[in-house]
Design a protein around this motif. Structure first.
Motif, PDB file in Angstrom:
ATOM      1  N   LEU A  91      53.468  40.058  41.605  1.00 19.94           N
ATOM      2  CA  LEU A  91      52.863  39.092  40.692  1.00 19.94           C
ATOM      3  C   LEU A  91      51.398  38.877  41.046  1.00 19.94           C
ATOM      4  O   LEU A  91      50.523  38.877  40.162  1.00 19.94           O
ATOM      5  N   ALA A  92      51.112  38.682  42.329  1.00 15.12           N
ATOM      6  CA  ALA A  92      49.723  38.477  42.755  1.00 15.12           C
ATOM      7  C   ALA A  92      48.875  39.710  42.454  1.00 15.12           C
ATOM      8  O   ALA A  92      47.722  39.590  42.011  1.00 15.12           O
ATOM      9  N   ILE A  98      44.273  41.778  36.355  1.00 17.47           N
ATOM     10  CA  ILE A  98      43.684  41.161  35.168  1.00 17.47           C
ATOM     11  C   ILE A  98      42.219  40.815  35.435  1.00 17.47           C
ATOM     12  O   ILE A  98      41.326  41.134  34.646  1.00 17.47           O
ATOM     13  N   GLY A  99      41.965  40.145  36.577  1.00 17.71           N
ATOM     14  CA  GLY A  99      40.583  39.837  36.932  1.00 17.71           C
ATOM     15  C   GLY A  99      39.750  41.089  37.127  1.00 17.71           C
ATOM     16  O   GLY A  99      38.581  41.144  36.716  1.00 17.71           O
ATOM     17  N   GLU A 123      43.201  50.316  31.104  1.00 15.97           N
ATOM     18  CA  GLU A 123      44.066  50.909  32.131  1.00 15.97           C
ATOM     19  C   GLU A 123      44.542  49.845  33.115  1.00 15.97           C
ATOM     20  O   GLU A 123      45.731  49.788  33.471  1.00 15.97           O
ATOM     21  N   ARG A 124      43.647  49.001  33.539  1.00 17.90           N
ATOM     22  CA  ARG A 124      44.017  47.955  34.505  1.00 17.90           C
ATOM     23  C   ARG A 124      44.904  46.895  33.860  1.00 17.90           C
ATOM     24  O   ARG A 124      45.835  46.392  34.499  1.00 17.90           O
ATOM     25  N   ALA A 128      48.749  45.810  34.862  1.00 16.48           N
ATOM     26  CA  ALA A 128      49.143  44.404  35.030  1.00 16.48           C
ATOM     27  C   ALA A 128      50.348  44.074  34.152  1.00 16.48           C
ATOM     28  O   ALA A 128      51.296  43.411  34.608  1.00 16.48           O
ATOM     29  N   GLU A 129      50.341  44.532  32.917  1.00 15.15           N
ATOM     30  CA  GLU A 129      51.469  44.270  32.012  1.00 15.15           C
ATOM     31  C   GLU A 129      52.771  44.831  32.569  1.00 15.15           C
ATOM     32  O   GLU A 129      53.816  44.165  32.543  1.00 15.15           O
ATOM     33  N   THR A 130      52.723  46.048  33.068  1.00 11.45           N
ATOM     34  CA  THR A 130      53.924  46.679  33.631  1.00 11.45           C
ATOM     35  C   THR A 130      54.492  45.840  34.757  1.00 11.45           C
ATOM     36  O   THR A 130      55.700  45.553  34.806  1.00 11.45           O
ATOM     37  N   TRP A 131      53.622  45.415  35.660  1.00 10.77           N
ATOM     38  CA  TRP A 131      54.083  44.623  36.811  1.00 10.77           C
ATOM     39  C   TRP A 131      54.562  43.238  36.388  1.00 10.77           C
ATOM     40  O   TRP A 131      55.541  42.718  36.929  1.00 10.77           O
TER      41      TRP A 131
END
Length: 325
Positions: A91-92, A98-99, A123-124, A128-131
């Motif tokens: 999560l972290a 995202i940042g 890409e980033r 983030a969405e996957t995680w």
């Protein structure tokens, strides 16, 4: 700049007002602790602070303090690899991505962002969405992953219907979560494909559909500031000084921080800053003064950066002076 800061301190002594200063922690001491730990790449302390703040008490602010630390993606990758089945490091790491995505895109308007910047940005956010979805599946009661998915969704332009479903997933877990409502307010703003009418209706429904004393009344002030921001100079002042706007701001204040059940507490400093700016722009000096008093000179970058992106403290100080506080 140092001279201005020293002058502000001196004036504070002369006037009896606290010298204005940026409070990057939004009034929450744990934010500073977790940020400093993240800057030191100290996952053990970061984890300790995050675990001490349960989802039921909203730890999104703490997560975003970690996510804003440059370079945190490196040691968070190590923490995730060391515990591949643990949801918290993932999560972290997702929040940091995202940042990190917005760092690549920058705050420039789309026409000034290169194709390569957009590629890295997407890409980033995709990572983030996957995680975030993985964490949501492992911890179905957690709200933080859904809050994060509201932000990635706006960056990836998933559309209003998908964005609404993500918001609804968040508030099923915490019906009065301020951050989730703030993200949805942005989603229905005119600048993100919504409208002023939809934005105001959402803000009022959320604010007055919640019990008195919850911070959701801030949405009403935010909606009027967003409407003001969308207008040209001249019409913007005429809009926000309308009697019905001033009345709406006071009605929201009565339902929020003036309500006898208002609990206050850490993390609510942005609320008083938001109302202070809205009331000041609206010309309600007495209400603005009340809010400035509550801030005790502690300035949150948002929303004052709407007035002065390079120096929010200057904008705050000028409006506080106008309010006679």
């Amino acid at each position: 700049m140092a001279l201005l800061r020293n002058l502000g301190t001196t004036l504070g002594k002369w006037t009896g007002r606290p010298a204005a200063r940026i409070d990057a922690d939004a009034g929450d001491p744990d934010v500073r602790r977790v940020r400093e730990a993240a800057e030191a790449a100290d996952w053990a302390t970061v984890r300790e602070v995050l675990e001490a703040r349960p989802e039921s008490e909203d730890r999104t602010g703490l997560l975003w303090a970690v996510g804003d630390v440059a370079g945190a993606e490196r040691w968070l990758a190590e923490a995730t690899a060391a515990e591949p089945d643990a949801p918290l490091p993932r999560l972290a790491a997702a929040v940091r991505h995202i940042g990190w995505a917005w760092e690549a895109r920058t705050a420039a308007s789309a026409k000034h962002v290169s194709r390569e910047q957009f590629r890295i940005f997407h890409e980033r956010l995709d990572t983030a969405e996957t995680w975030l979805y993985e964490v949501a599946e492992r911890e179905p009661e957690w709200i933080s992953p859904w809050y994060g998915l509201q932000i990635t969704g706006r960056g990836l332009q998933v559309g209003q219907e998908t964005a609404r479903r993500r918001f609804e997933a968040a508030v099923r877990r915490d019906p009065h979560h301020l951050g989730a409502h703030q993200q949805q307010l942005q989603q229905v703003c005119e600048k993100w494909g919504g409208s002023h009418e939809e934005m105001h209706a959402f803000a009022r429904e959320a604010a007055f559909g919640a019990p008195g004393g919850t911070p959701l009344g801030q949405l009403v002030a935010l909606a009027h500031l967003e409407h003001w921001l969308a207008l040209d100079s001249g019409p913007d002042a005429r809009y926000i000084r309308q009697p019905q706007v001033v009345a709406a701001l006071n009605e929201a204040a009565d339902h929020t921080y003036r309500h006898p059940d208002f609990a206050g507490g850490p993390g609510l400093l942005p609320l008083h800053n938001t109302f202070a700016m809205a009331f000041s722009l609206a010309g309600d000096t007495a209400s603005a003064r009340e809010c400035f008093r509550a801030t005790e000179g502690r300035v949150t970058e948002f929303p004052w950066n709407y007035l002065d992106g390079s120096d929010p403290v200057r904008a705050y100080t000028e409006h506080r002076a106008r309010a006679g506080r």
